[in-house]
Design a protein around this motif. Structure first.
Motif, PDB file in Angstrom:
ATOM      1  N   SER A  50       6.082   5.479   2.085  1.00  0.00           N
ATOM      2  CA  SER A  50       6.105   4.339   1.351  1.00  0.00           C
ATOM      3  C   SER A  50       4.529   3.990   0.894  1.00  0.00           C
ATOM      4  O   SER A  50       4.491   3.511  -0.221  1.00  0.00           O
ATOM      5  CB  SER A  50       6.909   3.253   2.232  1.00  0.00           C
ATOM      6  OG  SER A  50       6.648   1.813   1.419  1.00  0.00           O
ATOM      7  N   ASP A  51       3.615   4.148   1.895  1.00  0.00           N
ATOM      8  CA  ASP A  51       2.323   3.727   1.763  1.00  0.00           C
ATOM      9  C   ASP A  51       1.851   4.347   0.276  1.00  0.00           C
ATOM     10  O   ASP A  51       1.156   3.878  -0.522  1.00  0.00           O
ATOM     11  CB  ASP A  51       1.471   3.897   2.790  1.00  0.00           C
ATOM     12  CG  ASP A  51       1.521   3.000   3.839  1.00  0.00           C
ATOM     13  OD1 ASP A  51       2.143   1.976   3.655  1.00  0.00           O
ATOM     14  OD2 ASP A  51       0.840   3.091   4.768  1.00  0.00           O
ATOM     15  N   PHE A  76      -7.097  -1.715  -0.569  1.00  0.00           N
ATOM     16  CA  PHE A  76      -5.368  -1.901  -0.698  1.00  0.00           C
ATOM     17  C   PHE A  76      -4.821  -2.196   0.449  1.00  0.00           C
ATOM     18  O   PHE A  76      -3.828  -3.551   0.749  1.00  0.00           O
ATOM     19  CB  PHE A  76      -4.916  -0.946  -1.307  1.00  0.00           C
ATOM     20  CG  PHE A  76      -3.661  -1.178  -2.064  1.00  0.00           C
ATOM     21  CD1 PHE A  76      -3.248  -2.279  -2.848  1.00  0.00           C
ATOM     22  CD2 PHE A  76      -2.412  -0.616  -1.470  1.00  0.00           C
ATOM     23  CE1 PHE A  76      -1.881  -2.389  -3.182  1.00  0.00           C
ATOM     24  CE2 PHE A  76      -1.064  -0.688  -1.683  1.00  0.00           C
ATOM     25  CZ  PHE A  76      -0.846  -1.738  -2.791  1.00  0.00           C
ATOM     26  N   PHE A  77      -5.016  -1.317   1.517  1.00  0.00           N
ATOM     27  CA  PHE A  77      -4.216  -1.638   2.861  1.00  0.00           C
ATOM     28  C   PHE A  77      -4.820  -2.531   3.800  1.00  0.00           C
ATOM     29  O   PHE A  77      -4.333  -2.522   5.038  1.00  0.00           O
ATOM     30  CB  PHE A  77      -3.727  -0.317   3.418  1.00  0.00           C
ATOM     31  CG  PHE A  77      -2.644   0.215   2.415  1.00  0.00           C
ATOM     32  CD1 PHE A  77      -1.366  -0.389   2.606  1.00  0.00           C
ATOM     33  CD2 PHE A  77      -2.826   1.516   1.746  1.00  0.00           C
ATOM     34  CE1 PHE A  77      -0.237   0.264   1.861  1.00  0.00           C
ATOM     35  CE2 PHE A  77      -1.916   2.061   1.149  1.00  0.00           C
ATOM     36  CZ  PHE A  77      -0.450   1.486   0.856  1.00  0.00           C
ATOM     37  N   GLN A  81       0.829  -5.547   2.617  1.00  0.00           N
ATOM     38  CA  GLN A  81       1.724  -5.523   1.292  1.00  0.00           C
ATOM     39  C   GLN A  81       3.098  -5.598   1.601  1.00  0.00           C
ATOM     40  O   GLN A  81       3.672  -5.292   2.676  1.00  0.00           O
ATOM     41  CB  GLN A  81       1.176  -3.837   0.771  1.00  0.00           C
ATOM     42  CG  GLN A  81      -0.396  -3.726   0.658  1.00  0.00           C
ATOM     43  CD  GLN A  81      -0.912  -4.503  -0.509  1.00  0.00           C
ATOM     44  OE1 GLN A  81      -0.101  -5.131  -1.659  1.00  0.00           O
ATOM     45  NE2 GLN A  81      -1.980  -5.072  -0.284  1.00  0.00           N
ATOM     46  N   ALA A  82       3.867  -5.857   0.284  1.00  0.00           N
ATOM     47  CA  ALA A  82       5.214  -5.957   0.334  1.00  0.00           C
ATOM     48  C   ALA A  82       5.858  -4.618   0.831  1.00  0.00           C
ATOM     49  O   ALA A  82       5.315  -3.534   0.175  1.00  0.00           O
ATOM     50  CB  ALA A  82       5.696  -6.533  -0.914  1.00  0.00           C
ATOM     51  N   CYS A  83       6.748  -4.453   1.728  1.00  0.00           N
ATOM     52  CA  CYS A  83       7.305  -3.123   1.991  1.00  0.00           C
ATOM     53  C   CYS A  83       8.210  -2.729   0.723  1.00  0.00           C
ATOM     54  O   CYS A  83       8.519  -3.416  -0.071  1.00  0.00           O
ATOM     55  CB  CYS A  83       7.916  -3.386   3.404  1.00  0.00           C
ATOM     56  SG  CYS A  83       9.487  -3.935   3.548  1.00  0.00           S
ATOM     57  N   PHE A  84       8.890  -1.625   0.999  1.00  0.00           N
ATOM     58  CA  PHE A  84       9.913  -1.071  -0.045  1.00  0.00           C
ATOM     59  C   PHE A  84      11.127  -1.776  -0.106  1.00  0.00           C
ATOM     60  O   PHE A  84      11.893  -1.624  -1.122  1.00  0.00           O
ATOM     61  CB  PHE A  84      10.011   0.356   0.311  1.00  0.00           C
ATOM     62  CG  PHE A  84      10.300   1.206  -0.903  1.00  0.00           C
ATOM     63  CD1 PHE A  84       9.055   1.915  -1.706  1.00  0.00           C
ATOM     64  CD2 PHE A  84      11.443   1.503  -1.488  1.00  0.00           C
ATOM     65  CE1 PHE A  84       9.356   2.344  -2.795  1.00  0.00           C
ATOM     66  CE2 PHE A  84      11.724   2.297  -2.510  1.00  0.00           C
ATOM     67  CZ  PHE A  84      10.489   2.628  -3.242  1.00  0.00           C
TER      68      PHE A  84
END
Length: 135
Positions: A50-51, A76-77, A81-84
């Motif tokens: 996912s990342d 970015f990380f 962050q919103a997950c999948f």
């Protein structure tokens, strides 16, 4: 570094997903998040986490050069962050997401036999994609 990765998990389509048969996200001008995610995952099952997918979308939308990836990925990380579960594929277009024990993912059409098998697999953590509208 924060992560959005899942392991041994299946994300079912959202309860308010408007389709009963998976759709390929339409391309209208510039590629959308859904277009980029779909192209990456449909052609490369179980090759990305996912990342990886979320950063690839970020990089593509910002037209980053590959030499910038390492530093940009770290930036970015560095924040959540919103997950999948919030992906348009799982919320709007009817695609479930399976994550194996290594966190590698693949997508499956809601009407497919594989999707149905994943929903019944007691060895997987079952989660739903986020609803588009508040209940």
């Amino acid at each position: 570094m924060k992560t959005t990765n899942y392991y041994n998990t299946f994300i079912e389509v959202a309860d308010d997903c408007p389709v009963t048969k998976a759709e390929i996200p339409p391309v209208r001008g510039e590629k959308t998040i859904a277009n980029i995610e779909f192209e990456l995952l449909i052609d490369n099952p179980y090759e990305f986490t996912s990342d990886d997918v979320l950063f690839h979308v970020h990089a593509a939308k910002r037209q980053l050069k590959s030499k910038e990836f390492e530093l940009e990925r770290e930036k970015f990380f560095s924040k959540g962050q919103a997950c999948f579960r919030s992906s348009p594929l799982t919320k709007r277009y009817g695609w479930g997401a399976h994550f194996d024990g290594d966190g590698m993912m693949a997508i499956y059409a809601v009407e497919s036999d594989e999707y149905q098998q994943f929903t019944k697999d007691k060895g997987l953590k079952q989660v739903k994609a986020m609803r588009s509208k508040k209940a």
